[in-house]
Design a protein around this motif. Sequence first.
Motif, PDB file in Angstrom:
ATOM      1  N   ALA A 150      13.369 -11.539 -10.617  1.00 24.77           N
ATOM      2  CA  ALA A 150      12.149 -12.431 -10.453  1.00 24.77           C
ATOM      3  C   ALA A 150      11.814 -13.737 -10.948  1.00 24.77           C
ATOM      4  O   ALA A 150      10.726 -14.328 -10.251  1.00 24.77           O
ATOM      5  N   GLY A 151      12.351 -13.965 -12.452  1.00 19.69           N
ATOM      6  CA  GLY A 151      12.623 -15.360 -12.287  1.00 19.69           C
ATOM      7  C   GLY A 151      13.019 -16.553 -11.287  1.00 19.69           C
ATOM      8  O   GLY A 151      12.290 -17.388 -11.398  1.00 19.69           O
ATOM      9  N   ALA A 152      14.041 -15.897 -11.102  1.00 19.22           N
ATOM     10  CA  ALA A 152      14.547 -16.839  -9.755  1.00 19.22           C
ATOM     11  C   ALA A 152      13.566 -17.175  -8.361  1.00 19.22           C
ATOM     12  O   ALA A 152      13.967 -18.231  -8.414  1.00 19.22           O
ATOM     13  N   GLY A 153      13.528 -16.681  -8.070  1.00 19.13           N
ATOM     14  CA  GLY A 153      12.285 -16.318  -7.519  1.00 19.13           C
ATOM     15  C   GLY A 153      11.098 -16.735  -7.363  1.00 19.13           C
ATOM     16  O   GLY A 153      10.582 -17.568  -6.368  1.00 19.13           O
ATOM     17  N   ALA A 154      10.182 -17.364  -9.043  1.00 21.85           N
ATOM     18  CA  ALA A 154       9.017 -17.730  -8.563  1.00 21.85           C
ATOM     19  C   ALA A 154       9.865 -19.290  -9.269  1.00 21.85           C
ATOM     20  O   ALA A 154       9.219 -20.221  -8.731  1.00 21.85           O
ATOM     21  N   ALA A 155      10.714 -19.731  -9.674  1.00 22.08           N
ATOM     22  CA  ALA A 155      11.852 -20.883  -9.494  1.00 22.08           C
ATOM     23  C   ALA A 155      11.935 -21.715  -8.449  1.00 22.08           C
ATOM     24  O   ALA A 155      11.683 -22.920  -7.921  1.00 22.08           O
ATOM     25  N   LEU A 156      12.305 -21.048  -7.449  1.00 25.98           N
ATOM     26  CA  LEU A 156      12.194 -21.067  -5.918  1.00 25.98           C
ATOM     27  C   LEU A 156      10.986 -21.557  -4.542  1.00 25.98           C
ATOM     28  O   LEU A 156      10.602 -21.915  -3.934  1.00 25.98           O
ATOM     29  N   ALA A 157      10.491 -21.010  -5.556  1.00 29.27           N
ATOM     30  CA  ALA A 157       8.872 -21.266  -4.664  1.00 29.27           C
ATOM     31  C   ALA A 157       8.348 -22.203  -5.242  1.00 29.27           C
ATOM     32  O   ALA A 157       7.783 -23.376  -4.829  1.00 29.27           O
ATOM     33  N   ILE A 158       8.557 -23.050  -6.548  1.00 29.25           N
ATOM     34  CA  ILE A 158       7.740 -23.953  -7.272  1.00 29.25           C
ATOM     35  C   ILE A 158       9.103 -25.194  -5.912  1.00 29.25           C
ATOM     36  O   ILE A 158       7.890 -26.387  -6.310  1.00 29.25           O
ATOM     37  N   ALA A 159      10.095 -25.535  -6.590  1.00 26.41           N
ATOM     38  CA  ALA A 159      10.695 -25.829  -6.627  1.00 26.41           C
ATOM     39  C   ALA A 159      10.404 -26.219  -4.608  1.00 26.41           C
ATOM     40  O   ALA A 159      10.874 -27.710  -4.724  1.00 26.41           O
ATOM     41  N   SER A 160      10.089 -25.374  -3.771  1.00 26.77           N
ATOM     42  CA  SER A 160      10.033 -25.762  -3.070  1.00 26.77           C
ATOM     43  C   SER A 160       7.897 -26.234  -2.399  1.00 26.77           C
ATOM     44  O   SER A 160       7.971 -26.635  -1.428  1.00 26.77           O
TER      45      SER A 160
ATOM     46  N   THR B 142      26.779 -20.997   0.374  1.00 28.47           N
ATOM     47  CA  THR B 142      26.731 -20.481  -0.532  1.00 28.47           C
ATOM     48  C   THR B 142      26.158 -21.444  -2.281  1.00 28.47           C
ATOM     49  O   THR B 142      25.895 -22.544  -1.176  1.00 28.47           O
ATOM     50  N   ALA B 143      25.829 -20.609  -2.759  1.00 24.73           N
ATOM     51  CA  ALA B 143      25.305 -20.889  -4.130  1.00 24.73           C
ATOM     52  C   ALA B 143      24.529 -20.283  -4.676  1.00 24.73           C
ATOM     53  O   ALA B 143      25.277 -19.251  -5.227  1.00 24.73           O
ATOM     54  N   THR B 144      24.519 -21.324  -5.852  1.00 20.87           N
ATOM     55  CA  THR B 144      24.407 -20.225  -7.110  1.00 20.87           C
ATOM     56  C   THR B 144      22.950 -20.614  -8.037  1.00 20.87           C
ATOM     57  O   THR B 144      22.056 -21.636  -7.686  1.00 20.87           O
ATOM     58  N   LEU B 145      22.331 -19.971  -8.553  1.00 22.64           N
ATOM     59  CA  LEU B 145      21.419 -19.694  -9.292  1.00 22.64           C
ATOM     60  C   LEU B 145      20.878 -20.536 -10.534  1.00 22.64           C
ATOM     61  O   LEU B 145      19.365 -20.548 -10.934  1.00 22.64           O
TER      62      LEU B 145
ATOM     63  N   GLY C  67      17.848 -22.682 -12.396  1.00 20.34           N
ATOM     64  CA  GLY C  67      16.754 -22.657 -14.066  1.00 20.34           C
ATOM     65  C   GLY C  67      16.538 -20.152 -14.485  1.00 20.34           C
ATOM     66  O   GLY C  67      17.415 -20.565 -14.674  1.00 20.34           O
ATOM     67  N   ALA C  68      18.213 -20.435 -13.485  1.00 17.90           N
ATOM     68  CA  ALA C  68      17.929 -18.509 -13.489  1.00 17.90           C
ATOM     69  C   ALA C  68      20.287 -18.702 -13.487  1.00 17.90           C
ATOM     70  O   ALA C  68      20.465 -18.876 -14.334  1.00 17.90           O
ATOM     71  N   ALA C  69      20.470 -17.479 -12.968  1.00 20.75           N
ATOM     72  CA  ALA C  69      21.611 -16.716 -12.997  1.00 20.75           C
ATOM     73  C   ALA C  69      21.491 -16.151 -11.451  1.00 20.75           C
ATOM     74  O   ALA C  69      20.454 -15.259 -10.963  1.00 20.75           O
ATOM     75  N   GLY C  70      22.927 -16.360 -11.200  1.00 21.87           N
ATOM     76  CA  GLY C  70      23.294 -15.407 -10.194  1.00 21.87           C
ATOM     77  C   GLY C  70      23.778 -16.653  -8.860  1.00 21.87           C
ATOM     78  O   GLY C  70      23.750 -17.568  -9.097  1.00 21.87           O
TER      79      GLY C  70
ATOM     80  N   GLY D 106      13.904 -28.393 -15.175  1.00 23.40           N
ATOM     81  CA  GLY D 106      13.447 -28.051 -15.853  1.00 23.40           C
ATOM     82  C   GLY D 106      13.043 -26.515 -15.853  1.00 23.40           C
ATOM     83  O   GLY D 106      11.262 -26.492 -16.468  1.00 23.40           O
ATOM     84  N   LEU D 107      13.418 -25.674 -15.119  1.00 20.15           N
ATOM     85  CA  LEU D 107      12.654 -24.684 -14.344  1.00 20.15           C
ATOM     86  C   LEU D 107      12.669 -23.324 -14.989  1.00 20.15           C
ATOM     87  O   LEU D 107      12.123 -22.292 -14.775  1.00 20.15           O
ATOM     88  N   SER D 108      13.455 -23.067 -16.415  1.00 18.26           N
ATOM     89  CA  SER D 108      14.324 -22.323 -16.461  1.00 18.26           C
ATOM     90  C   SER D 108      13.231 -22.553 -18.367  1.00 18.26           C
ATOM     91  O   SER D 108      13.340 -20.971 -18.223  1.00 18.26           O
ATOM     92  N   ARG D 109      12.064 -22.656 -18.281  1.00 22.18           N
ATOM     93  CA  ARG D 109      11.109 -22.358 -19.566  1.00 22.18           C
ATOM     94  C   ARG D 109       9.816 -22.910 -18.362  1.00 22.18           C
ATOM     95  O   ARG D 109       8.814 -22.774 -19.145  1.00 22.18           O
TER      96      ARG D 109
END
Length: 379
Positions: A270-280, A227-230, A235-238, A49-52
């Motif tokens: 930037a959003g993906a970076g914040a999500a990575l921080a939260i998830a970790s 390899t991975a997707t964001l 919750g992002a893209a990339g 649920g990190l996209s929001r």
Amino acid sequence: MTAPVGTSSPDAVWNRLARKAELRSKAGLTRTVRPRAAAIDLAGNDYLGLSRHPAVLTAAAAALAEYGLGAGGSRLVRGTTGLHEQFEADFARHTGTETAVLYSSGYMANLGAVAALAGPVLLDAHAHASLHDAARLAGGRSDTFSHNDLEDLERQLRELRPSIVAIESVYSVLGDAAPLREIHALTSAHGALLLVDEAHGIGTVGPRGAGGVAAAGLAGDPGVVVTATLSKALGAAGGVVAGPATLRRHLHDTGRTFIYDTAPPPAVIAGAGAALAIASESESAQTELARRAALAAEVLGAPTPAAGVLSPPAGDAKAATGWAERCAAAGVAVGCFRPPSTPDHRSRLRVTINTGVDAADFGRALEVIAATRPESEEA
């Protein structure tokens, strides 16, 4: 004027495509693009649920204000910002790899990684379509081994002698995990690199969501490329390729999907970076995901998935689409897997675990899915 020999008129091309579409429709294989409607979302891949998440949206909004909408060019021209480089460093640190390289999508990352590593490729039969496409586009020899079958893998390692073995840590259709330690032991013994697609592993499994490779104790191993997707748990893209610094240098200098593709937008990264921080930050999100996955498996009478993907069989393609449509009519969004998207050629409902959904709504959604199941389905 008569068309030259060996060519087709435009009308002939469109007629041929129309006939193929009619055959797909009769088989229940028509795919329809629809705007998403309000529903309990057990179809998307936003596992945590990190996209929001407020912190994710705040980071993305700040980058949008600073950099604008798009990246402005490829990574080597004007597309790279400090945000891109920071994410690469953070992702490498999180997964225990030496370096990482960002791409516009996980699909592009897989194409770039396989092309860069070159040589014969051996793939798990259930590996994602992007890996199979990458092997074909690379132009070398490629083959598949039976899904998670260590004996078949060892036999083909001896016969094909591949440079690369490509697998997923958590498989996107059945939701099961690869036996990574055992596969790595075999690839190491036969001198092959192991490419692990962590699309469904990052954020969901391993220490603080570091993925299946880290969970298997293989983080930073020089014989493993990640390899991975964001676009899943983050919750992002990339997309991203992570491994030794030598690989990063090679991708920068020669990787066509890196050199010629527009960089992912800074706001998204930037959003993906914040999500990575939260998830970790802790393992509480992974704990809740596992709890909900076990509950879904119990309610739907399916094996407990390794992470956030549950795909109960649904009979033929028409039965699967009918099941998904009945769920949608009851306000529950689910996925629908039909051939050729299913490597086992069986149609399935695809239920994704989303911890961003209210717990009571999640329970109600499972009840809807169970109640609308087709009367007859394949075992």
